[in-house]
Write a protein that holds these residues in place. Structure first.
Motif, PDB file in Angstrom:
ATOM      1  N   ARG A 158      -9.551  -0.979  -2.240  1.00  0.00           N
ATOM      2  CA  ARG A 158      -8.939  -0.407  -1.013  1.00  0.00           C
ATOM      3  C   ARG A 158      -7.454  -0.535  -0.836  1.00  0.00           C
ATOM      4  O   ARG A 158      -6.625   0.045  -0.214  1.00  0.00           O
ATOM      5  CB  ARG A 158      -9.407  -0.983   0.447  1.00  0.00           C
ATOM      6  CG  ARG A 158     -10.733  -0.501   0.586  1.00  0.00           C
ATOM      7  CD  ARG A 158     -11.320  -1.146   2.166  1.00  0.00           C
ATOM      8  NE  ARG A 158     -11.513  -2.352   2.205  1.00  0.00           N
ATOM      9  CZ  ARG A 158     -12.751  -3.095   1.890  1.00  0.00           C
ATOM     10  NH1 ARG A 158     -13.745  -2.365   1.465  1.00  0.00           N
ATOM     11  NH2 ARG A 158     -12.777  -4.557   1.850  1.00  0.00           N
ATOM     12  N   HIS A 159      -6.963  -1.510  -2.003  1.00  0.00           N
ATOM     13  CA  HIS A 159      -5.367  -1.859  -2.034  1.00  0.00           C
ATOM     14  C   HIS A 159      -5.020  -1.799  -3.447  1.00  0.00           C
ATOM     15  O   HIS A 159      -4.652  -2.914  -3.906  1.00  0.00           O
ATOM     16  CB  HIS A 159      -5.244  -3.016  -1.321  1.00  0.00           C
ATOM     17  CG  HIS A 159      -5.723  -2.880   0.220  1.00  0.00           C
ATOM     18  ND1 HIS A 159      -4.903  -2.474   1.308  1.00  0.00           N
ATOM     19  CD2 HIS A 159      -6.806  -3.736   0.565  1.00  0.00           C
ATOM     20  CE1 HIS A 159      -5.668  -2.847   2.306  1.00  0.00           C
ATOM     21  NE2 HIS A 159      -6.817  -3.406   1.941  1.00  0.00           N
ATOM     22  N   ASP A 174       0.785  -1.341   0.061  1.00  0.00           N
ATOM     23  CA  ASP A 174      -0.056  -0.104   0.105  1.00  0.00           C
ATOM     24  C   ASP A 174       0.947   1.388   0.084  1.00  0.00           C
ATOM     25  O   ASP A 174       0.446   2.203  -0.452  1.00  0.00           O
ATOM     26  CB  ASP A 174      -0.908  -0.003   1.327  1.00  0.00           C
ATOM     27  CG  ASP A 174      -2.181  -1.009   1.159  1.00  0.00           C
ATOM     28  OD1 ASP A 174      -2.451  -1.253   0.005  1.00  0.00           O
ATOM     29  OD2 ASP A 174      -2.606  -1.382   2.297  1.00  0.00           O
ATOM     30  N   LYS A 225      -2.550  -0.865  -5.225  1.00  0.00           N
ATOM     31  CA  LYS A 225      -1.403  -1.159  -5.731  1.00  0.00           C
ATOM     32  C   LYS A 225      -0.938  -2.659  -5.714  1.00  0.00           C
ATOM     33  O   LYS A 225       0.165  -2.855  -6.232  1.00  0.00           O
ATOM     34  CB  LYS A 225      -0.333  -0.391  -4.815  1.00  0.00           C
ATOM     35  CG  LYS A 225      -0.383   1.175  -4.915  1.00  0.00           C
ATOM     36  CD  LYS A 225       0.475   1.979  -3.895  1.00  0.00           C
ATOM     37  CE  LYS A 225       0.426   3.340  -4.053  1.00  0.00           C
ATOM     38  NZ  LYS A 225       1.525   3.915  -3.415  1.00  0.00           N
TER      39      LYS A 225
END
Length: 215
Positions: A94-95, A23, A97
């Motif tokens: 939400r993540h 993240d 990456k």
């Protein structure tokens, strides 16, 4: 000296710490993860003999376990696919990456595979032919993962042309005036289109030479 009452390190703790590093920077290394956890790299290998790829799969399972549906819960394939896609996107958006790391290797996490198997079973029961079913799953997967990446994109994805006749520039300005979440809205539109289009494959072969709007 008495033994500790709980393990000092767990697979879940390692996966969560690796996800936090991703993240932050988009990636992680085993030495960096070990430093972050205050342990030796050998301690991590003790839990993950497969190394980095095994940790990425554990992260996949960590996210899949948040809210991916594992039971059909009804006979309406569109309702299930809609719920599946929304839950999947919510976890990965939400993540964002982590998405490139997940798509770079074969899915082997048992919990995630169970979620995909449930989707496949629902589609098969609805009448999707075997030769179309994997493509249907892939299309939903691409929509979800692409939208999750889009959720982490810059607020201004395209530089708007000042030319008032620019169709893209006008659309950008109109969207910027909308207080809603552009990425979420794009996902909503895309999901509806995809589910409508996939419905055309039920009990029918797909003809790639047919014009758009027909199968």
């Amino acid at each position: 000296m008495p033994r500790p009452s709980a393990p000092l390190l767990s697979r879940e703790q390692i996966a969560a710490s690796a996800l936090a590093l991703i993240d932050e920077s988009g990636t992680f290394t085993l030495p960096g993860l070990a430093r972050d956890l205050g342990v030796s790299a050998s301690s991590i290998y003790h839990h993950f003999p497969g190394g980095r790829e095994a940790i990425v799969e554990a992260i996949r399972g960590l996210l899949a376990g948040e809210n991916l549906p594992l039971e059909p819960g009804g006979n309406d394939w569109r309702a299930f696919a809609d719920r599946w896609a929304r839950a999947y996107r919510a976890s990965f958006a939400r993540h964002p990456k982590v998405v490139p790391l997940l798509t770079a290797q074969t899915v082997s996490d048992p919990l995630t595979l169970t979620a995909y198997e449930t989707l496949a079973q629902v589609l098969r029961t609805a009448g999707f032919r075997d030769e179309n079913l994997l493509h249907a799953v892939t299309i939903l997967d691409c929509l979800v993962l692409g939208s999750a990446l889009d959720a982490g994109a810059p607020l201004d994805v395209w530089a708007a042309s000042p030319d008032p006749s620019s169709a893209l520039g006008t659309a950008i300005r109109a969207t910027q005036a909308d207080p809603g979440d552009r990425s979420q809205r794009s996902f909503e539109i895309g999901l509806r289109i995809v589910l409508t289009g996939l419905g055309e494959l039920i009990n029918r072969p797909f003809d790639p030479t047919s014009p758009p709007g027909s199968v």
